[in-house]
Design a protein around this motif. Structure first.
Motif, PDB file in Angstrom:
ATOM      1  N   PRO A  65      32.944  39.969  51.558  1.00 32.82           N
ATOM      2  CA  PRO A  65      32.660  41.540  51.293  1.00 32.82           C
ATOM      3  C   PRO A  65      31.633  41.563  50.245  1.00 32.82           C
ATOM      4  O   PRO A  65      31.558  40.393  49.197  1.00 32.82           O
ATOM      5  N   VAL A  66      30.874  42.711  50.191  1.00 28.26           N
ATOM      6  CA  VAL A  66      30.157  42.709  48.561  1.00 28.26           C
ATOM      7  C   VAL A  66      31.508  42.711  47.524  1.00 28.26           C
ATOM      8  O   VAL A  66      32.984  43.551  47.526  1.00 28.26           O
ATOM      9  N   VAL A  67      31.237  41.963  46.525  1.00 25.95           N
ATOM     10  CA  VAL A  67      32.174  41.775  44.910  1.00 25.95           C
ATOM     11  C   VAL A  67      31.624  42.371  44.197  1.00 25.95           C
ATOM     12  O   VAL A  67      30.143  42.214  43.636  1.00 25.95           O
ATOM     13  N   ALA A  68      31.740  43.544  43.601  1.00 24.67           N
ATOM     14  CA  ALA A  68      30.931  45.211  42.661  1.00 24.67           C
ATOM     15  C   ALA A  68      30.781  43.780  40.493  1.00 24.67           C
ATOM     16  O   ALA A  68      31.668  43.123  40.655  1.00 24.67           O
ATOM     17  N   ILE A  69      29.351  43.698  40.577  1.00 20.28           N
ATOM     18  CA  ILE A  69      29.645  43.333  39.932  1.00 20.28           C
ATOM     19  C   ILE A  69      28.971  43.809  38.393  1.00 20.28           C
ATOM     20  O   ILE A  69      27.554  44.797  39.096  1.00 20.28           O
ATOM     21  N   ARG A  70      29.433  44.254  37.419  1.00 20.88           N
ATOM     22  CA  ARG A  70      28.992  44.635  36.577  1.00 20.88           C
ATOM     23  C   ARG A  70      28.628  43.612  35.431  1.00 20.88           C
ATOM     24  O   ARG A  70      29.434  42.991  35.485  1.00 20.88           O
ATOM     25  N   THR A  71      27.590  43.687  34.468  1.00 24.62           N
ATOM     26  CA  THR A  71      26.851  43.202  33.952  1.00 24.62           C
ATOM     27  C   THR A  71      27.307  43.674  32.606  1.00 24.62           C
ATOM     28  O   THR A  71      27.929  44.599  31.349  1.00 24.62           O
ATOM     29  N   GLY A  72      27.315  42.387  30.850  1.00 30.45           N
ATOM     30  CA  GLY A  72      27.726  42.933  29.868  1.00 30.45           C
ATOM     31  C   GLY A  72      28.384  41.820  28.631  1.00 30.45           C
ATOM     32  O   GLY A  72      28.729  41.856  27.849  1.00 30.45           O
ATOM     33  N   ARG A  73      28.793  40.725  29.830  1.00 24.52           N
ATOM     34  CA  ARG A  73      29.691  40.163  28.821  1.00 24.52           C
ATOM     35  C   ARG A  73      28.879  39.182  27.923  1.00 24.52           C
ATOM     36  O   ARG A  73      28.010  38.945  28.401  1.00 24.52           O
ATOM     37  N   ALA A  99      47.299  37.647  46.785  1.00 22.13           N
ATOM     38  CA  ALA A  99      45.760  37.940  46.681  1.00 22.13           C
ATOM     39  C   ALA A  99      44.831  37.434  46.053  1.00 22.13           C
ATOM     40  O   ALA A  99      43.674  36.519  46.643  1.00 22.13           O
ATOM     41  N   VAL A 100      44.823  36.607  45.074  1.00 22.86           N
ATOM     42  CA  VAL A 100      43.690  35.910  44.501  1.00 22.86           C
ATOM     43  C   VAL A 100      43.599  34.946  45.269  1.00 22.86           C
ATOM     44  O   VAL A 100      42.651  33.892  45.202  1.00 22.86           O
ATOM     45  N   VAL A 101      45.076  34.335  45.081  1.00 18.51           N
ATOM     46  CA  VAL A 101      44.754  32.681  45.618  1.00 18.51           C
ATOM     47  C   VAL A 101      44.613  32.721  47.275  1.00 18.51           C
ATOM     48  O   VAL A 101      44.374  31.550  47.330  1.00 18.51           O
ATOM     49  N   ALA A 102      44.703  33.436  47.995  1.00 19.36           N
ATOM     50  CA  ALA A 102      44.679  33.725  49.934  1.00 19.36           C
ATOM     51  C   ALA A 102      43.071  33.664  48.877  1.00 19.36           C
ATOM     52  O   ALA A 102      43.016  33.172  49.941  1.00 19.36           O
ATOM     53  N   CYS A 103      42.697  34.571  48.231  1.00 18.97           N
ATOM     54  CA  CYS A 103      40.945  35.015  48.257  1.00 18.97           C
ATOM     55  C   CYS A 103      39.828  34.095  47.710  1.00 18.97           C
ATOM     56  O   CYS A 103      39.237  33.558  48.707  1.00 18.97           O
ATOM     57  N   GLY A 104      40.780  33.283  47.392  1.00 16.88           N
ATOM     58  CA  GLY A 104      39.962  32.048  46.366  1.00 16.88           C
ATOM     59  C   GLY A 104      39.896  30.616  47.155  1.00 16.88           C
ATOM     60  O   GLY A 104      39.983  29.805  47.326  1.00 16.88           O
ATOM     61  N   THR A 130      38.143  43.835  46.099  1.00 18.36           N
ATOM     62  CA  THR A 130      38.998  44.263  45.033  1.00 18.36           C
ATOM     63  C   THR A 130      39.430  43.374  43.563  1.00 18.36           C
ATOM     64  O   THR A 130      39.115  43.242  42.503  1.00 18.36           O
ATOM     65  N   MET A 131      39.981  42.387  44.805  1.00 21.80           N
ATOM     66  CA  MET A 131      40.918  40.943  43.448  1.00 21.80           C
ATOM     67  C   MET A 131      39.677  40.405  42.398  1.00 21.80           C
ATOM     68  O   MET A 131      40.295  40.274  41.677  1.00 21.80           O
ATOM     69  N   LEU A 132      39.455  39.648  43.768  1.00 19.73           N
ATOM     70  CA  LEU A 132      38.103  39.523  43.231  1.00 19.73           C
ATOM     71  C   LEU A 132      37.008  39.647  41.781  1.00 19.73           C
ATOM     72  O   LEU A 132      36.622  39.059  41.030  1.00 19.73           O
ATOM     73  N   GLN A 133      36.799  41.599  42.580  1.00 17.30           N
ATOM     74  CA  GLN A 133      35.966  41.765  40.968  1.00 17.30           C
ATOM     75  C   GLN A 133      37.052  42.324  39.798  1.00 17.30           C
ATOM     76  O   GLN A 133      36.884  41.918  38.191  1.00 17.30           O
ATOM     77  N   LYS A 134      38.296  42.595  39.531  1.00 24.33           N
ATOM     78  CA  LYS A 134      39.491  42.487  39.006  1.00 24.33           C
ATOM     79  C   LYS A 134      39.071  40.781  37.786  1.00 24.33           C
ATOM     80  O   LYS A 134      39.737  41.288  37.205  1.00 24.33           O
ATOM     81  N   MET A 135      39.308  39.872  39.124  1.00 24.80           N
ATOM     82  CA  MET A 135      39.644  38.575  38.083  1.00 24.80           C
ATOM     83  C   MET A 135      38.200  38.801  37.074  1.00 24.80           C
ATOM     84  O   MET A 135      38.002  38.077  36.254  1.00 24.80           O
ATOM     85  N   ILE A 136      36.884  38.765  37.852  1.00 25.78           N
ATOM     86  CA  ILE A 136      35.629  38.314  36.740  1.00 25.78           C
ATOM     87  C   ILE A 136      35.488  39.399  36.047  1.00 25.78           C
ATOM     88  O   ILE A 136      34.309  39.554  34.879  1.00 25.78           O
ATOM     89  N   GLU A 137      36.466  40.529  36.271  1.00 28.89           N
ATOM     90  CA  GLU A 137      36.228  41.815  34.701  1.00 28.89           C
ATOM     91  C   GLU A 137      37.717  41.220  33.996  1.00 28.89           C
ATOM     92  O   GLU A 137      37.444  42.507  33.005  1.00 28.89           O
ATOM     93  N   VAL A 138      38.381  40.419  33.875  1.00 32.33           N
ATOM     94  CA  VAL A 138      39.239  39.810  33.002  1.00 32.33           C
ATOM     95  C   VAL A 138      38.629  39.271  31.608  1.00 32.33           C
ATOM     96  O   VAL A 138      37.714  38.041  31.578  1.00 32.33           O
ATOM     97  N   VAL A 139      38.034  40.091  30.438  1.00 32.02           N
ATOM     98  CA  VAL A 139      37.220  39.336  29.736  1.00 32.02           C
ATOM     99  C   VAL A 139      37.460  39.996  28.154  1.00 32.02           C
ATOM    100  O   VAL A 139      38.582  40.968  28.275  1.00 32.02           O
ATOM    101  N   PRO A 140      36.516  39.065  27.441  1.00 31.67           N
ATOM    102  CA  PRO A 140      37.518  39.386  25.579  1.00 31.67           C
ATOM    103  C   PRO A 140      37.665  41.125  25.307  1.00 31.67           C
ATOM    104  O   PRO A 140      36.675  41.841  25.791  1.00 31.67           O
ATOM    105  N   LYS A 141      38.470  41.644  24.682  1.00 36.03           N
ATOM    106  CA  LYS A 141      38.659  42.601  23.544  1.00 36.03           C
ATOM    107  C   LYS A 141      37.528  43.322  23.355  1.00 36.03           C
ATOM    108  O   LYS A 141      36.993  41.766  22.747  1.00 36.03           O
TER     109      LYS A 141
END
Length: 739
Positions: free
Chosen positions: A143-151, A188-193, A285-296
């Motif tokens: 699926p499409v994993v939405a990408i937000r930028t600015g890291r 879910a993250v482990v299965a998707c990964g 959704t889970m992979l998007q959430k994973m890549i959006e774990v970013v520093p405060k």
């Protein structure tokens, strides 16, 4: 079919992020990454996806799957983060952490090496790692994993804490909770990964002993396909899995981590994921959430969505004499929802410097197409001369469809802005092609600055500096240099600066110029000519002539049917004289769009005479000369042209162009080869043989008879000239001119 429990149904629904996101206003901080994401192939393609296309591909050879490694790289970079405290996460700290420890194996350095060329001031390494997730999943049919930028990239390694196979389930749950995932999400993250890839015996011999590897490459895969599908779940639930982190030696070693994770809630979640639609939506959704774990403090943009219309390489250039400015660039039209075949024309509707609407639109011509995973695009190029006194401030794009309907794209109501306070003068700038006495390459940059006030005029360079200690990704260094005033041309002043580049930096350095708050940025030094052309204070002469060539007029041209199509040359330092030299073997030549040179012995009938004022683009290598325009070619006749012929040879009759014989020679009695070959010298060598033939420019063959398998071919097949006389034909590869 497995029925889903109400709690699982509720969780699945909660993961779905519904919404429509607005197209950004150009220019935007996402522009570079939008290109990397969408332009996989074709015109202006970035080629980011090539390393994971097809899904099973790896440049490292059999046993490696780059797409799986890209997903693993994103997880390992994120996995040490603390979502509660806002520390770490996906921040490219992995760049400093690839020398063993929790990051075992060559996959990480291989991935970072692939990513490094895309790293720039407009695309952080952490955003590229996130983009790798989207690209790998989509390339493999996921699926499409939405990408937000600015890291924002880390400047050192982070804490430890990547989950390891030997961890107990409580440790796993606590680690994932630290990252921001509950037990259901962890599963879910482990299965998707783990829907792709496997375990390598070279990295984990206790889990995959070499003798038990599934194939000669020493790898046991997580499931039976190398696609983004839910086999990892269905095979686990059905009891047929060969996942080495579920079955096999990992059980006795206490390293069957996938088995323990999947069973953490009594197999409820993994059973839900046997439904393909559920698996697909949850992974998105889970992979998007994973890549959006970013520093405060990191502020992410809205997810990238394609522009319907996007400008490229917009450039204003002051022309000789200072009365006119050249305006060039490309316009990208998204053809996913409007087929390219439905577009009749694309025009630029612009406003002058004072915001007044111009009386004429700027036409464009087709340049090429590009494609992504889900979108297609067509590019249209343009070149126009504008009066320097009125210039341009913004434009809209008018798309006319073949049914007569129109679309006006106005950049979310803002128009597409363009400033003319400072302009890079590419023809006057240059990068030397040879090293100086210090082993450096000299970069000279010239900018034109409008005389509207006092400015600090600066040259800015962004350099990629290699790191030491085996760190793959370079660091970025920004250098500024003051530009010195040179001379005034019209209402503009020219400014200049020089900088010495190490030869290793010439392929990776970008630069820009600024005057106060106005900038002309993101230029590539490799696109500059090797010599700087002077900018004349007088306007171009319309049509240079000499004893070697004569101007024929301004004619229409198109990419579908070129006026002259026998040969083409592209030169960012083009002059009429250089094109004449390149086309010296042809009767006609033409210059177009400032940097294009075309040759031919006749003009295509579709090319018709245009107004002389329509050939109004200065030559890139000499702004005193005009070199055609957009879809307009300045046509010339070669006065020294002499046609190539098959000469008359006493005692012989020319028979035509023939193929070599099958399994032998067309003429088999005797032969010679020489770099001074002419048709006459071959006839003399053959000394009265019934037949002789010339081949491949320098070969001569004689024979009493012509082989029956040597057959007559098109005259155009024998296109090579003789090594000793360029006005005579001497066959071609496997083709002979027979006499």
């Amino acid at each position: 079919m497995i029925a889903l429990s109400l709690p699982i149904v509720a969780w699945v629904m909660s993961t779905l992020q519904l919404g429509v996101f607005a197209v950004p206003t150009w220019p935007s901080s996402v522009d570079e990454l939008e290109d990397i994401m969408l332009l996989n192939s074709g015109y202006r393609s970035r080629g980011f996806s090539a390393a994971v296309t097809p899904c099973s591909f790896s440049a490292q050879g059999a046993g490696r799957v780059a797409a799986a490694e890209w997903i693993r790289t994103a997880f390992h970079d994120m996995a040490t983060g603390n979502a509660v405290q806002g520390i770490g996460g996906l921040d490219a700290s992995l760049v400093f952490e690839t020398n063993g420890g929790e990051n075992i194996g060559p996959a990480f350095n291989t991935t970072l090496t692939t990513y490094a060329p895309f790293f720039s001031s407009r695309s952080s390494m952490s955003d590229i790692i996130a983009m790798g997730m989207y690209t790998a999943v989509r390339s493999c049919g996921g699926p499409v994993v939405a990408i937000r930028t600015g890291r924002i990239d880390a400047t050192k390694g982070g804490d430890s804490g990547v989950p390891l196979p030997q961890n107990g389930i409580t440790i796993f749950q606590n680690q994932f909770l630290r990252m921001g995932f509950n037990t259901t999400e962890m599963i879910a993250v482990v299965a998707c990964g783990h829907t792709m890839g496997g375990v390598h015996s070279s990295n984990f011999p206790e889990i995959v002993p070499v003798a038990s590897a599934a194939n000669s490459n020493g790898v046991k895969d997580f499931d039976t396909t190398q696609l983004f599908d839910n086999k990892v779940a269905t095979e686990y639930v059905s009891g047929t899995t060969l996942n080495p982190l579920v079955v096999g030696p990992s059980i006795a070693k206490g390293e069957n981590s996938d088995g323990r994770v999947f069973a953490a809630d009594g197999n409820v979640t993994i059973k839900a994921l046997t439904n393909l639609a559920t698996f697909t939506s949850v992974c998105s959704t889970m992979l998007q959430k994973m890549i959006e774990v970013v520093p405060k403090g990191t502020v992410l943009t809205d997810p990238i969505v394609p522009y319907e219309v996007k400008p490229y390489a917009l450039q204003l250039t002051l022309l000789a004499g200072g009365a006119n400015i050249s305006f060039t660039g490309d316009i990208r039209i998204r053809t996913t929802i409007r087929a390219a075949s439905q577009v009749a024309s694309v025009q630029i509707v612009y406003k002058d410097r004072d915001g007044n609407s111009a009386s004429d639109n700027i036409d464009t011509t087709y340049k090429g197409t590009a494609n992504g995973f889900d979108d297609s695009f067509t590019f249209y190029g343009f070149s126009a001369n504008l009066a320097a006194s009125s210039s341009i401030s913004s434009f809209n794009v008018l798309v006319t469809l073949i049914d007569g309907s129109t679309e006006l794209h106005d950049n979310n109501g803002a128009g597409f802005p363009i400033q003319d306070t400072i302009m890079l003068q590419s023809p006057q700038s240059c990068l030397s092609s040879t090293n100086d006495t210090n082993g450096q390459r000299s970069l000279t940059v010239i900018a034109a600055v409008r005389n509207t006030g006092l400015f600090s005029v600066q040259l800015q360079l962004t350099l990629k500096i290699p790191r030491t200690d085996g760190i793959i990704v370079p660091t970025l260094s920004t250098v500024s240099a003051a530009m010195a005033s040179q001379t005034a041309i019209g209402s503009y002043n020219l400014y200049a600066a020089t900088y010495s580049l190490d030869p290793s930096q010439t392929q990776t350095t970008s630069f820009g110029v600024s005057a106060g708050s106005s900038t002309d940025n993101y230029k590539n030094v490799t696109l500059l000519p090797s010599t700087c052309a002077a900018l004349s204070p007088t306007a171009p002469s319309s049509t240079p002539s000499s004893s070697a060539f004569a101007f024929q007029g301004c004619y229409t041209d198109s990419s579908a049917s070129r006026a002259y199509s026998a040969a083409v040359f592209y030169d960012n330092n083009l002059t009429v004289e250089k094109c004449a030299l390149d086309c010296s073997k042809f009767q006609y030549f033409g210059v177009e769009f400032g940097g294009e040179c075309y040759c031919g012995n006749s003009r295509d009938p579709s090319s018709t005479r245009a107004g002389i004022s329509e050939c109004n683009v200065a030559c890139s290598g000499n702004t005193d000369e005009y070199c055609g325009g957009a879809s307009r070619i300045s046509a010339y006749k070669n006065l020294n042209y002499a046609p190539v012929t098959n000469p008359t040879i006493a005692g012989y009759t020319y028979q035509g162009c023939f193929s070599e014989a099958q399994g032998g020679r067309a003429l088999a009695d005797s032969s010679t080869a020489t770099d001074g070959l002419t048709v006459e010298s071959c006839a003399s060598f053959c000394g009265g043989s019934t037949y002789f033939g010339v081949e491949y420019g320098r070969e001569c063959y004689c024979g009493a008879s012509l082989a029956t398998t040597s057959t007559n071919q098109s005259a155009s097949d024998c296109s090579m000239t003789c090594a000793g006389n360029s006005l005579e034909y001497c066959g071609a590869g496997n083709r002979l001119n027979i006499y």
